[in-house]
Scaffold this active site. Structure first.
Site, mmCIF file in Angstrom:
data_model
loop_
_atom_site.group_PDB
_atom_site.id
_atom_site.type_symbol
_atom_site.label_atom_id
_atom_site.label_comp_id
_atom_site.label_asym_id
_atom_site.label_seq_id
_atom_site.Cartn_x
_atom_site.Cartn_y
_atom_site.Cartn_z
ATOM 1 N N ASN A 306 2.648 5.933 -16.183
ATOM 2 C CA ASN A 306 4.092 6.155 -16.265
ATOM 3 C C ASN A 306 4.876 4.874 -16.553
ATOM 4 O O ASN A 306 5.885 4.902 -17.260
ATOM 5 C CB ASN A 306 4.575 6.778 -14.946
ATOM 6 C CG ASN A 306 6.006 7.284 -15.001
ATOM 7 O OD1 ASN A 306 6.367 8.037 -15.897
ATOM 8 N ND2 ASN A 306 6.826 6.876 -14.048
ATOM 9 N N ASN A 350 -9.604 0.493 -5.318
ATOM 10 C CA ASN A 350 -9.023 0.937 -4.055
ATOM 11 C C ASN A 350 -7.995 -0.112 -3.643
ATOM 12 O O ASN A 350 -8.324 -1.121 -3.031
ATOM 13 C CB ASN A 350 -10.078 1.103 -2.977
ATOM 14 C CG ASN A 350 -9.498 1.642 -1.678
ATOM 15 O OD1 ASN A 350 -8.279 1.651 -1.482
ATOM 16 N ND2 ASN A 350 -10.360 2.105 -0.792
ATOM 17 N N CYS A 399 8.816 4.777 -2.418
ATOM 18 C CA CYS A 399 9.277 6.086 -1.942
ATOM 19 C C CYS A 399 9.405 6.089 -0.423
ATOM 20 O O CYS A 399 9.572 7.150 0.178
ATOM 21 C CB CYS A 399 8.335 7.194 -2.412
ATOM 22 S SG CYS A 399 6.635 7.009 -1.858
#
EC number: 2.1.1.190
Length: 445
Positions: A306, A350, A399
């Site tokens: 994105n 990770n 977020c």
């Protein structure tokens, strides 16, 4: 402070602020009271549903003195459905409250203050959700099927026929979907419908725990044709979802027109639920990052690409890292589809377990973009040691203001960065969810 005679009336309090869950915060009898449905400046009574020694969780009772930001909720299921918590607050006030929460978190958790508060950005308040996970439940006593979100603080599915935050044509499908599922032989074995809308196709993914019979298949095909949607079936985990009917349909995509990018995605893969605000978010992040030809820029938690692909479109070399092998593969494919394979690299990592040695092993990056889940990126920011060659500019898309603030503290107080700017993007109107963007730069010297 509580007022009134407790023998003949409920206690009332003055609400002081909002917390991160969108609840009003007040004090009474030495406790903090978190009150759902109450707004700052209001005087309300409250009905506790959980009591602890130092705090109580409560539902607003009577609104004795309404606040000037209170508005009539647009959705008739507000208060029952747990999907939205702030419809009773003017949307401009929602944005201002979220900005204050971000600033308070940075100040009190991170012990940092941005040099510049970025103007909050927001768009349409209704019909914005292009991704949704609807629960399905057959209620034997009523011989009916419920399709919708869970009730507030409950595992029950709300009895609803519409939803104001999904596009109108999807809202209008809720009642027909209830009738469709109720007519299936597996109505008790279909717990979820995932909505995934693209530029040219609307996909509904049915989570099925048993096989369909021939009549079920005929009913689904007729419904799909009538309502111009595509059904996927998901017999197991998200990776098992496959197109059922029609088997061939337009590709599921979203676009970033400003960067001439088309992003294909699978209906169960993560994408932002609000595509119009995602475009604004990418624009702001790229404006702050300011990619230049010849720069090498890392994109941590890159997902489908994105941000990586817009970085590459601006002429920089984008290097995306993601924990999911499937998403890495998808990002590589998207890069090829958009003619950017020569300016991008993607690798599985990770990112919750990386350290300084791993970071140094990736080579030098001029800049970095970090877009983690709610858990934040503590391992990544800790790996950026002050005395090493690390990116001179970092854009952090968050977020969760609490984990952003924690990570900002490491970047500023340990790793030698300045917090140059921060602000919110109202990705989820009428909810307490806070999306934000922060800009960090290395301190001189």
């Amino acid at each position: 402070m509580a007022v009134g005679d407790p023998r003949n009336m409920a206690a009332s309090v003055t609400v002081e602020s909002l917390d991160q869950e969108g609840r009003g915060v007040a004090h009474a009898d030495g406790k903090v009271i978190f009150i759902e449905g109450a707004l700052p400046g209001e005087v309300v009574t409250f009905n506790p549903y959980r009591k602890k020694p130092s705090f109580e969780l409560a539902q607003a009772g009577q609104i004795l003195k309404p606040g000037f930001t209170r508005v009539a909720p647009q959705c008739r299921y507000f208060g029952l459905c747990g999907g939205c918590s702030l419809q009773h607050m003017d949307i401009r006030a929602q944005v201002a409250a979220k900005q204050r929460i971000l600033e308070d978190n940075l100040k009190h958790i991170g012990k940092v203050e941005p040099e510049l508060i970025l103007p909050a950005i927001y768009g349409a308040g209704w019909g914005y959700r292009h991704r949704a996970r609807l629960s399905v439940r057959y209620v034997a006593k009523k011989n009916t099927v419920l399709v919708g979100f869970h009730e507030k603080r409950s595992s029950f599915v709300a009895d609803m026929q519409s939803c104001e935050v999904v596009p109108v044509h999807i809202s209008r499908l809720i009642t027909p979907l209830r009738e469709l599922v109720n007519s299936l032989s597996i109505r008790e074995r279909l717990p979820q419908i995932e909505v995934s809308l693209g530029e040219d196709v609307d996909v509904l993914v049915l989570r099925i725990l048993d096989s369909l019979n021939l009549n079920d298949e005929a009913l689904l095909k007729s419904f799909a044709a009538q309502h111009r949607i595509q059904f996927f079936l998901q017999p197991g985990g998200p990776k098992t979802a496959y197109p059922f009917y029609p088997e061939t349909a337009p590709e599921l995509t979203y676009t970033l027109p400003e960067f001439d990018i088309v992003m294909p995605f699978h209906p169960t893969e993560f994408t932002q639920v609000n595509p119009s605000m995602n475009r604004v978010l990418v624009r702001r992040a790229l404006s702050l990052l300011d990619p230049q030809p010849g720069e090498r820029i890392a994109d941590l938690f890159c997902g489908l690409g994105n941000f990586t692909l817009p970085i590459a479109r601006r002429g920089a070399q984008g290097v995306g890292y993601e924990g999911s092998a499937a998403l890495v593969s998808r990002a590589q494919e998207n890069s090829r589809r958009n003619g950017l394979a020569h300016r991008t690299q993607f690798a599985e990592a990770n990112l919750f377990e990386i350290n300084e040695a791993w970071m140094q092993g990736q080579g030098y990056f001029d800049k970095m973009l970090i877009d983690p889940p709610r858990e934040g990126a503590i391992a990544a920011v800790t790996a950026l040691q002050k005395d090493k060659a690390t990116p001179w500019r970092i854009v952090y898309v968050s977020c969760n203001p609490a984990t952003l603030s924690r990570d900002a503290s490491v970047l500023v107080h340990r790793n030698g960065y300045w917090l140059k700017a921060a602000g919110i993007v109202n990705m989820f109107p009428h909810t307490a969810h806070i999306e934000s963007v922060a800009l960090f730069e290395k301190a001189p010297g």
